[in-house]
Design a protein around this motif. Structure first.
Motif, PDB file in Angstrom:
ATOM      1  N   VAL A   1      77.755  24.505 -15.839  1.00  0.00           N
ATOM      2  CA  VAL A   1      78.516  25.265 -14.843  1.00  0.00           C
ATOM      3  C   VAL A   1      78.430  26.745 -15.211  1.00  0.00           C
ATOM      4  O   VAL A   1      79.062  27.197 -16.159  1.00  0.00           O
ATOM      5  CB  VAL A   1      79.971  24.789 -14.768  1.00  0.00           C
ATOM      6  CG1 VAL A   1      80.745  25.593 -13.734  1.00  0.00           C
ATOM      7  CG2 VAL A   1      80.016  23.304 -14.423  1.00  0.00           C
ATOM      8  N   THR A   2      77.613  27.447 -14.482  1.00  0.00           N
ATOM      9  CA  THR A   2      77.408  28.871 -14.723  1.00  0.00           C
ATOM     10  C   THR A   2      77.812  29.648 -13.477  1.00  0.00           C
ATOM     11  O   THR A   2      78.041  29.073 -12.415  1.00  0.00           O
ATOM     12  CB  THR A   2      75.941  29.166 -15.089  1.00  0.00           C
ATOM     13  OG1 THR A   2      75.110  28.658 -14.042  1.00  0.00           O
ATOM     14  CG2 THR A   2      75.555  28.519 -16.422  1.00  0.00           C
ATOM     15  N   ARG A   3      77.867  30.939 -13.629  1.00  0.00           N
ATOM     16  CA  ARG A   3      78.257  31.826 -12.532  1.00  0.00           C
ATOM     17  C   ARG A   3      77.158  32.867 -12.325  1.00  0.00           C
ATOM     18  O   ARG A   3      76.256  33.010 -13.146  1.00  0.00           O
ATOM     19  CB  ARG A   3      79.588  32.530 -12.848  1.00  0.00           C
ATOM     20  CG  ARG A   3      80.726  31.595 -13.215  1.00  0.00           C
ATOM     21  CD  ARG A   3      81.252  30.861 -11.981  1.00  0.00           C
ATOM     22  NE  ARG A   3      82.413  30.040 -12.315  1.00  0.00           N
ATOM     23  CZ  ARG A   3      82.397  28.721 -12.371  1.00  0.00           C
ATOM     24  NH1 ARG A   3      81.299  28.052 -12.127  1.00  0.00           N
ATOM     25  NH2 ARG A   3      83.485  28.052 -12.655  1.00  0.00           N
ATOM     26  N   THR A   4      77.277  33.646 -11.287  1.00  0.00           N
ATOM     27  CA  THR A   4      76.290  34.679 -10.971  1.00  0.00           C
ATOM     28  C   THR A   4      76.067  35.617 -12.145  1.00  0.00           C
ATOM     29  O   THR A   4      74.947  36.050 -12.402  1.00  0.00           O
ATOM     30  CB  THR A   4      76.742  35.485  -9.733  1.00  0.00           C
ATOM     31  OG1 THR A   4      76.991  34.563  -8.667  1.00  0.00           O
ATOM     32  CG2 THR A   4      75.693  36.476  -9.304  1.00  0.00           C
TER      33      THR A   4
ATOM     34  N   TYR B   1      73.173  35.347 -14.688  1.00  0.00           N
ATOM     35  CA  TYR B   1      71.794  35.562 -14.267  1.00  0.00           C
ATOM     36  C   TYR B   1      71.470  36.998 -13.882  1.00  0.00           C
ATOM     37  O   TYR B   1      70.308  37.319 -13.679  1.00  0.00           O
ATOM     38  CB  TYR B   1      71.487  34.652 -13.062  1.00  0.00           C
ATOM     39  CG  TYR B   1      71.763  33.197 -13.345  1.00  0.00           C
ATOM     40  CD1 TYR B   1      70.824  32.410 -14.003  1.00  0.00           C
ATOM     41  CD2 TYR B   1      72.984  32.621 -13.000  1.00  0.00           C
ATOM     42  CE1 TYR B   1      71.095  31.075 -14.284  1.00  0.00           C
ATOM     43  CE2 TYR B   1      73.252  31.296 -13.281  1.00  0.00           C
ATOM     44  CZ  TYR B   1      72.304  30.528 -13.931  1.00  0.00           C
ATOM     45  OH  TYR B   1      72.568  29.216 -14.211  1.00  0.00           O
ATOM     46  N   ASP B   2      72.474  37.841 -13.750  1.00  0.00           N
ATOM     47  CA  ASP B   2      72.254  39.195 -13.257  1.00  0.00           C
ATOM     48  C   ASP B   2      73.076  40.169 -14.100  1.00  0.00           C
ATOM     49  O   ASP B   2      74.307  40.053 -14.148  1.00  0.00           O
ATOM     50  CB  ASP B   2      72.678  39.260 -11.788  1.00  0.00           C
ATOM     51  CG  ASP B   2      72.535  40.632 -11.189  1.00  0.00           C
ATOM     52  OD1 ASP B   2      73.445  41.471 -11.411  1.00  0.00           O
ATOM     53  OD2 ASP B   2      71.532  40.866 -10.494  1.00  0.00           O
ATOM     54  N   ARG B   3      72.416  41.118 -14.748  1.00  0.00           N
ATOM     55  CA  ARG B   3      73.112  42.019 -15.662  1.00  0.00           C
ATOM     56  C   ARG B   3      74.137  42.888 -14.926  1.00  0.00           C
ATOM     57  O   ARG B   3      75.200  43.191 -15.483  1.00  0.00           O
ATOM     58  CB  ARG B   3      72.099  42.889 -16.436  1.00  0.00           C
ATOM     59  CG  ARG B   3      72.737  43.815 -17.468  1.00  0.00           C
ATOM     60  CD  ARG B   3      73.470  43.013 -18.554  1.00  0.00           C
ATOM     61  NE  ARG B   3      74.341  43.835 -19.368  1.00  0.00           N
ATOM     62  CZ  ARG B   3      74.140  44.124 -20.638  1.00  0.00           C
ATOM     63  NH1 ARG B   3      73.072  43.665 -21.282  1.00  0.00           N
ATOM     64  NH2 ARG B   3      74.986  44.866 -21.311  1.00  0.00           N
ATOM     65  N   GLY B   4      73.875  43.286 -13.708  1.00  0.00           N
ATOM     66  CA  GLY B   4      74.855  44.059 -12.954  1.00  0.00           C
ATOM     67  C   GLY B   4      76.126  43.271 -12.709  1.00  0.00           C
ATOM     68  O   GLY B   4      77.239  43.796 -12.878  1.00  0.00           O
ATOM     69  N   HIS B   5      75.976  41.998 -12.322  1.00  0.00           N
ATOM     70  CA  HIS B   5      77.142  41.135 -12.130  1.00  0.00           C
ATOM     71  C   HIS B   5      77.861  40.897 -13.458  1.00  0.00           C
ATOM     72  O   HIS B   5      79.102  40.858 -13.507  1.00  0.00           O
ATOM     73  CB  HIS B   5      76.743  39.799 -11.501  1.00  0.00           C
ATOM     74  CG  HIS B   5      76.380  39.891 -10.063  1.00  0.00           C
ATOM     75  ND1 HIS B   5      77.310  39.896  -9.056  1.00  0.00           N
ATOM     76  CD2 HIS B   5      75.173  39.995  -9.455  1.00  0.00           C
ATOM     77  CE1 HIS B   5      76.703  39.994  -7.892  1.00  0.00           C
ATOM     78  NE2 HIS B   5      75.402  40.059  -8.108  1.00  0.00           N
ATOM     79  N   PHE B   6      77.086  40.727 -14.520  1.00  0.00           N
ATOM     80  CA  PHE B   6      77.654  40.544 -15.855  1.00  0.00           C
ATOM     81  C   PHE B   6      78.527  41.733 -16.231  1.00  0.00           C
ATOM     82  O   PHE B   6      79.677  41.573 -16.648  1.00  0.00           O
ATOM     83  CB  PHE B   6      76.514  40.373 -16.872  1.00  0.00           C
ATOM     84  CG  PHE B   6      76.947  40.399 -18.303  1.00  0.00           C
ATOM     85  CD1 PHE B   6      77.347  39.239 -18.943  1.00  0.00           C
ATOM     86  CD2 PHE B   6      76.946  41.582 -19.028  1.00  0.00           C
ATOM     87  CE1 PHE B   6      77.745  39.266 -20.280  1.00  0.00           C
ATOM     88  CE2 PHE B   6      77.330  41.620 -20.353  1.00  0.00           C
ATOM     89  CZ  PHE B   6      77.736  40.458 -20.986  1.00  0.00           C
ATOM     90  N   ASP B   7      77.989  42.943 -16.085  1.00  0.00           N
ATOM     91  CA  ASP B   7      78.745  44.147 -16.448  1.00  0.00           C
ATOM     92  C   ASP B   7      80.018  44.270 -15.617  1.00  0.00           C
ATOM     93  O   ASP B   7      81.082  44.598 -16.159  1.00  0.00           O
ATOM     94  CB  ASP B   7      77.875  45.394 -16.297  1.00  0.00           C
ATOM     95  CG  ASP B   7      76.771  45.474 -17.352  1.00  0.00           C
ATOM     96  OD1 ASP B   7      76.898  44.831 -18.421  1.00  0.00           O
ATOM     97  OD2 ASP B   7      75.776  46.177 -17.096  1.00  0.00           O
ATOM     98  N   ALA B   8      79.943  44.006 -14.317  1.00  0.00           N
ATOM     99  CA  ALA B   8      81.122  44.080 -13.453  1.00  0.00           C
ATOM    100  C   ALA B   8      82.156  43.021 -13.842  1.00  0.00           C
ATOM    101  O   ALA B   8      83.365  43.305 -13.901  1.00  0.00           O
ATOM    102  CB  ALA B   8      80.716  43.914 -11.991  1.00  0.00           C
ATOM    103  N   HIS B   9      81.686  41.812 -14.131  1.00  0.00           N
ATOM    104  CA  HIS B   9      82.584  40.723 -14.543  1.00  0.00           C
ATOM    105  C   HIS B   9      83.328  41.098 -15.821  1.00  0.00           C
ATOM    106  O   HIS B   9      84.548  40.959 -15.910  1.00  0.00           O
ATOM    107  CB  HIS B   9      81.778  39.429 -14.737  1.00  0.00           C
ATOM    108  CG  HIS B   9      82.547  38.327 -15.369  1.00  0.00           C
ATOM    109  ND1 HIS B   9      83.470  37.576 -14.685  1.00  0.00           N
ATOM    110  CD2 HIS B   9      82.541  37.847 -16.645  1.00  0.00           C
ATOM    111  CE1 HIS B   9      83.997  36.677 -15.498  1.00  0.00           C
ATOM    112  NE2 HIS B   9      83.450  36.815 -16.689  1.00  0.00           N
TER     113      HIS B   9
END
Length: 155
Positions: free
Chosen positions: A30-33, A36-44
């Motif tokens: 169970v993973t999230r966006t 897979y995406d560094r921009g989403h990672f940084d925002a999260h």
């Protein structure tokens, strides 16, 4: 020796390496966006680090950053999560780190869920006092399909 400390900006590149590892993603299922995406990672990470609802800690093993643990959610639905870099699996680090986090958070119950075939994660949770309280099916992005999950609770 395993220990916890507050998350530092310098930890985030290491967390990104851990979370974006395809083999680890498959096991976790169970993973999230943001896996897979560094921009989403940084925002999260900016959002959760600023949230008073989240208690997040960096996991250190012999002084090296090896993962993170957290508790999040409203008081009656608090959930634990953790991620240890694959190179450090099988050494008891996740169990020790989760046990230390649980000591910091006296709220009960605490909840967790894991892919039903992720025996390592289920074992970590059970060693920390969680018991299986249910089963469900959920979509696992890392496996591109539905999987069986177990729900666990620490009372």
């Amino acid at each position: 020796m395993t220990s916890l400390r507050e998350v530092r900006d310098s930890d985030l590149d290491i967390f990104w390496e851990h979370l974006s590892d395809p083999a680890a993603q498959h096991v976790a299922a169970v993973t999230r966006t943001y896996h897979y995406d560094r921009g989403h990672f940084d925002a999260h990470w900016a959002r959760i680090r600023a949230s008073p609802e989240v208690l997040m800690r960096t996991v250190l093993a012999d002084g090296e950053v090896v993962g993170h643990v957290a508790v999040y959610g409203p008081p009656d639905e608090r959930e634990v999560t953790y991620w240890i870099g694959r190179a450090h699996w099988g050494r008891g680090i996740a169990t020790t780190a989760l046990a230390a986090l649980i000591e910091l958070v006296r709220t009960r119950p605490l909840h967790a869920h894991a892919a039903a075939d992720n025996a390592g994660s289920i074992r970590v949770l059970e060693k920390c006092g969680f018991v299986i309280t249910g089963h469900e099916r959920g979509f696992a992005q890392a496996r591109d399909g539905e999987i069986d999950e177990v729900l666990l609770t620490l009372s």
